[in-house]
Design an enzyme around this catalytic site. Structure first.
Site, short mmCIF file in Angstrom:
data_model
loop_
_atom_site.label_atom_id
_atom_site.label_comp_id
_atom_site.label_asym_id
_atom_site.label_seq_id
_atom_site.Cartn_x
_atom_site.Cartn_y
_atom_site.Cartn_z
N GLY A 132 10.29 -20.92 16.68
CA GLY A 132 9.67 -21.69 17.75
C GLY A 132 9.30 -22.89 17.46
O GLY A 132 8.69 -23.26 16.01
N ASP A 137 -3.05 -17.73 7.86
CA ASP A 137 -2.64 -18.31 6.40
C ASP A 137 -2.25 -19.53 6.55
O ASP A 137 -2.36 -20.33 5.64
CB ASP A 137 -1.69 -17.62 5.97
N GLY A 171 -4.11 -12.27 -9.88
CA GLY A 171 -4.85 -12.10 -8.49
C GLY A 171 -4.65 -10.76 -7.77
O GLY A 171 -4.19 -9.80 -8.41
N VAL A 172 -4.81 -10.78 -6.69
CA VAL A 172 -4.76 -9.47 -6.01
C VAL A 172 -3.14 -8.72 -5.96
O VAL A 172 -3.06 -7.76 -6.38
CB VAL A 172 -5.05 -9.50 -4.49
N HIS A 197 -23.76 14.48 2.73
CA HIS A 197 -23.82 15.04 1.20
C HIS A 197 -22.52 15.77 1.20
O HIS A 197 -22.51 16.94 2.02
CB HIS A 197 -24.85 15.48 0.84
N ALA A 216 -5.22 -10.64 6.14
CA ALA A 216 -4.77 -10.14 7.17
C ALA A 216 -5.89 -10.46 8.32
O ALA A 216 -5.86 -10.65 9.34
CB ALA A 216 -4.11 -9.00 7.27
N LYS A 255 0.79 -1.20 0.09
CA LYS A 255 -0.18 0.09 0.03
C LYS A 255 0.88 1.13 -0.10
O LYS A 255 0.41 2.46 -0.67
CB LYS A 255 -1.01 0.15 1.17
C1 FAD Z 1 2.21 -8.31 -1.57
C2 FAD Z 1 1.16 -8.91 -0.58
C3 FAD Z 1 -0.19 -8.14 -0.26
C4 FAD Z 1 -0.95 -8.48 0.41
N1 FAD Z 1 -2.08 -7.38 0.71
C5 FAD Z 1 -3.08 -7.53 1.61
C6 FAD Z 1 -4.06 -6.75 1.94
O1 FAD Z 1 -3.93 -5.81 1.31
N2 FAD Z 1 -5.03 -7.19 2.64
C7 FAD Z 1 -5.02 -8.21 3.28
O2 FAD Z 1 -6.10 -8.44 3.99
N3 FAD Z 1 -4.17 -9.46 3.04
C8 FAD Z 1 -3.05 -8.92 2.28
N4 FAD Z 1 -2.06 -9.78 2.13
C9 FAD Z 1 -2.03 -11.41 2.66
C10 FAD Z 1 -1.61 -11.16 4.25
O3 FAD Z 1 -0.54 -10.59 4.21
C11 FAD Z 1 -1.89 -12.52 4.84
O4 FAD Z 1 -2.94 -12.97 4.89
C12 FAD Z 1 -1.44 -12.39 6.38
O5 FAD Z 1 -0.05 -11.82 6.67
C13 FAD Z 1 -1.54 -13.67 7.02
O6 FAD Z 1 -1.32 -13.38 8.38
P1 FAD Z 1 -0.59 -14.73 9.47
O7 FAD Z 1 -0.41 -13.86 10.82
O8 FAD Z 1 -1.60 -15.91 9.30
O9 FAD Z 1 0.85 -14.77 8.92
P2 FAD Z 1 2.08 -13.98 8.23
O10 FAD Z 1 1.62 -12.72 8.16
O11 FAD Z 1 2.61 -14.67 7.46
O12 FAD Z 1 2.94 -14.21 9.76
C14 FAD Z 1 3.56 -15.39 10.14
C15 FAD Z 1 4.69 -15.16 11.06
O13 FAD Z 1 5.35 -16.26 11.47
C16 FAD Z 1 6.63 -16.20 11.41
N5 FAD Z 1 6.93 -17.67 11.78
C17 FAD Z 1 6.61 -18.67 10.72
N6 FAD Z 1 7.11 -19.80 11.59
C18 FAD Z 1 7.62 -19.33 12.65
C19 FAD Z 1 8.29 -20.22 13.51
N7 FAD Z 1 8.32 -21.57 13.46
N8 FAD Z 1 8.86 -19.74 14.82
C20 FAD Z 1 8.76 -18.26 14.89
N9 FAD Z 1 8.10 -17.59 13.84
C21 FAD Z 1 7.60 -17.95 12.77
C22 FAD Z 1 6.85 -15.56 10.26
O14 FAD Z 1 8.45 -15.27 10.07
C23 FAD Z 1 5.84 -14.42 10.13
O15 FAD Z 1 6.45 -13.34 10.99
C24 FAD Z 1 -1.08 -9.71 1.16
C25 FAD Z 1 -0.10 -10.51 0.95
C26 FAD Z 1 0.87 -10.17 -0.03
C27 FAD Z 1 2.17 -10.93 -0.27
#
Ligand code: FAD
Length: 482
Positions: free
Chosen positions: A129, A329, A199-200, A461, A337, A65
């Site tokens: 972890g 995810d 896609g997005v 408005h 997110a 963004k």
């Molecule tokens: C380019 C792009 C643009 C996007 N734009 C949007 C948007 O505008 N709006 C929206 O809603 N979504 C957007 N998304 C999707 C969004 O980023 C994800 O859906 C969201 O980040 C998922 O959140 P999460 O907490 O499940 O995982 P993540 O954000 O992937 O976070 C997981 C975290 O866990 C850490 N981790 C993993 N395994 C371990 C471990 N064993 N020990 C310690 N740490 C670990 C990772 O390093 C990471 O920091 C976008 C994605 C991309 C790639």
């Protein structure tokens, strides 16, 4: 805060693995509910400093963004300001400064999360972890990092997120073939940019670099453009993007990608079956993401991973192990997110014995292109397929005073409502700030509102939101301004 036992393991009520939007929000909610909580994350920046926030903060929502805003400002200065009587001469873009600003925005968000952890008394552990086993009815988790530790907790929330998928046989070389992180850090505007996947992420990244002057070609394997969106919205978007100069090819099958001195050469077959060759200075591959479970120690404790690689969960984010939950995810459902956040909050509240609910039917979808695209609920094609009798109403931004004043009158808002009860079943918007407008549709659906309810609410408005009200009026065939 944690109790330390004689073996130096640290005891918590809740341990969260991953500090993306799913994990850090779950940790904060758990702490608010009175649990001693720790959150582990292995994201790093600037030579090893913690970078909590996950994909979203570091290489997803936030930096994309930031670049969309910078590139839109550039496009406005180049083409949009003239209609306001503002002539800009000698316009140029300093990509280095634009990327540095984006990095600063990301760092502010990283630091903001660390501050929130402090404020809410969440113990943050920087490192990887992994489950190592059980201690009585609690789980033991080792943290590998600068400060190794062993954490013990009865409740563990896995929020390890996802990683980008590569094209089969074409690994990311992070030079010519780029994932999302690379797409957000191209050091100068490429002349010819290829994007695999409409896609997005592909559309947003393609828009950024096209606005800055790249020739952008998008190759999409599926036959339909934006198949998940309402057909009318997808059609309008295709028209707008083509006008902006994004060359979008649907039904494209890639047979090979070769990298060399001249760039990335892509052999592909178009929708008519004709062989094509395209050479790109950079190729962004945005064909989806895979759940991240590597290094989590799932095997050590018997955590079930499904056939597609996701942590298997039920409708309430419970895994097969008692006290172990998973959100975001890394589990089924849309990779967004706000979906991750809502699951994180709900799990913390379930651990506290509450009964929250996350409704996948009212999760909004947004694409931050220009025009923006946003929707919630079912599309017309879904309602037809489901055999639901519905009525629809649309209102174009070209008839909305605020949109005309802004000079952003492309697109429309559409409301779909049940033919018998008038209950809102979907809202679809393409146009200025559709990302903000969609909240009204989400609220209407959450409250079980009818289209008449939206039509009877007083809207300020002149605002873009009047287009939503007019679309609701259009359901009953009684628009006032069209
Ligand atoms: C380019 C792009 C643009 C996007 N734009 C949007 C948007 O505008 N709006 C929206 O809603 N979504 C957007 N998304 C999707 C969004 O980023 C994800 O859906 C969201 O980040 C998922 O959140 P999460 O907490 O499940 O995982 P993540 O954000 O992937 O976070 C997981 C975290 O866990 C850490 N981790 C993993 N395994 C371990 C471990 N064993 N020990 C310690 N740490 C670990 C990772 O390093 C990471 O920091 C976008 C994605 C991309 C790639």
């Amino acid at each position: 805060m944690a109790r330390k036992d004689s073996d130096m393991s640290q005891q918590y009520d809740v341990v969260v693995i991953g500090a993306g939007p799913g994990g850090y929000i779950a940790a904060i909610r758990a702490a608010q509910l009175g649990f001693s909580t720790a959150c582990i994350d292995d994201g790093s920046r600037d030579g090893g400093k913690p970078a909590p926030g996950g994909t979203c903060t570091n290489v997803g929502c936030i930096p994309s963004k930031a670049l969309l805003q910078s590139s839109e400002n550039f496009a406005h200065a180049g083409h949009g300001f003239a209609q306001h009587g503002i002539d800009v001469k000698g316009l140029s873009i300093d990509v280095g400064r634009m990327l540095a600003r984006k990095d600063k925005v990301v760092a502010q968000n990283n630091d903001g999360i660390l501050w929130l952890f402090k404020k809410n008394k969440v113990a943050f552990h920087h490192g990887r972890g992994s489950f190592t086993g059980k201690a009585g009815d609690a789980w033991t988790i080792s943290v590998e990092g600068a400060a190794p530790a062993t954490l013990v907790a009865r409740n563990v929330i896995v929020a390890t997120g996802s990683v980008p998928r590569a094209l089969p046989g074409v690994p990311f070389d992070h030079r010519l073939v780029l994932d999302n992180a690379g797409a957000l850090a191209i050091p100068s505007v490429p002349k010819r940019l290829g994007v695999v996947g409409a896609g997005v992420v592909g559309l947003e990244m393609g828009s950024v670099w096209r606005r800055l002057g790249a020739e952008v070609t998008v190759l999409e394997a599926l036959p339909a453009f934006l198949g998940a969106a309402d057909e009318a919205v997808a059609k309008e978007a295709h028209k707008a993007f083509a006008k902006q100069g994004l060359a979008i090819h649907t039904g494209a099958t890639i047979s090979s990608v070769a990298t060399g001195k001249s760039g990335a050469t892509v052999e592909w077959t178009d929708a008519q079956g004709a062989a094509q060759t395209s050479v790109f200075d950079r190729l962004i591959v945005s064909i989806g993401r895979a759940p991240r479970t590597a290094g989590l120690g799932a095997d050590a404790v018997g955590l079930t991973i499904d056939e597609r690689g996701f942590v298997a969960v039920d409708g309430e984010c419970r895994t097969n192990l008692p006290g172990v939950w998973a959100v975001g995810d890394v589990v089924r459902g849309p990779m967004l997110a706000h979906k991750a956040e809502d699951e994180g909050v709900a799990v913390a509240e379930r651990i506290a014995g509450q009964h929250p609910h996350v409704d996948f039917g009212t999760i909004p979808w947004v694409i931050y292109t220009s025009p923006e695209i946003a929707w919630v609920g079912r599309t017309e094609q879904q309602l037809r397929a489901d055999g639901v009798a519905y009525r629809g109403g649309s209102f174009p931004f070209s008839a909305n005073g605020r949109a005309r004043a802004m000079g952003e009158a492309t697109g429309f808002v559409k409301i779909l409502a049940d033919a018998a009860t008038d209950r809102v079943l979907g809202m679809h918007a393409i146009g200025p700030l559709a990302s903000e407008l969609i909240a009204e549709g989400v609220m209407a659906m959450e409250f079980g509102a009818s289209s008449e309810d939206i039509a009877r609410i007083c809207h300020a408005h002149p605002t873009l939101s009047e287009a939503t009200r007019e679309a609701a009026l259009a359901v009953a065939g009684r628009t006032l301004n069209l």
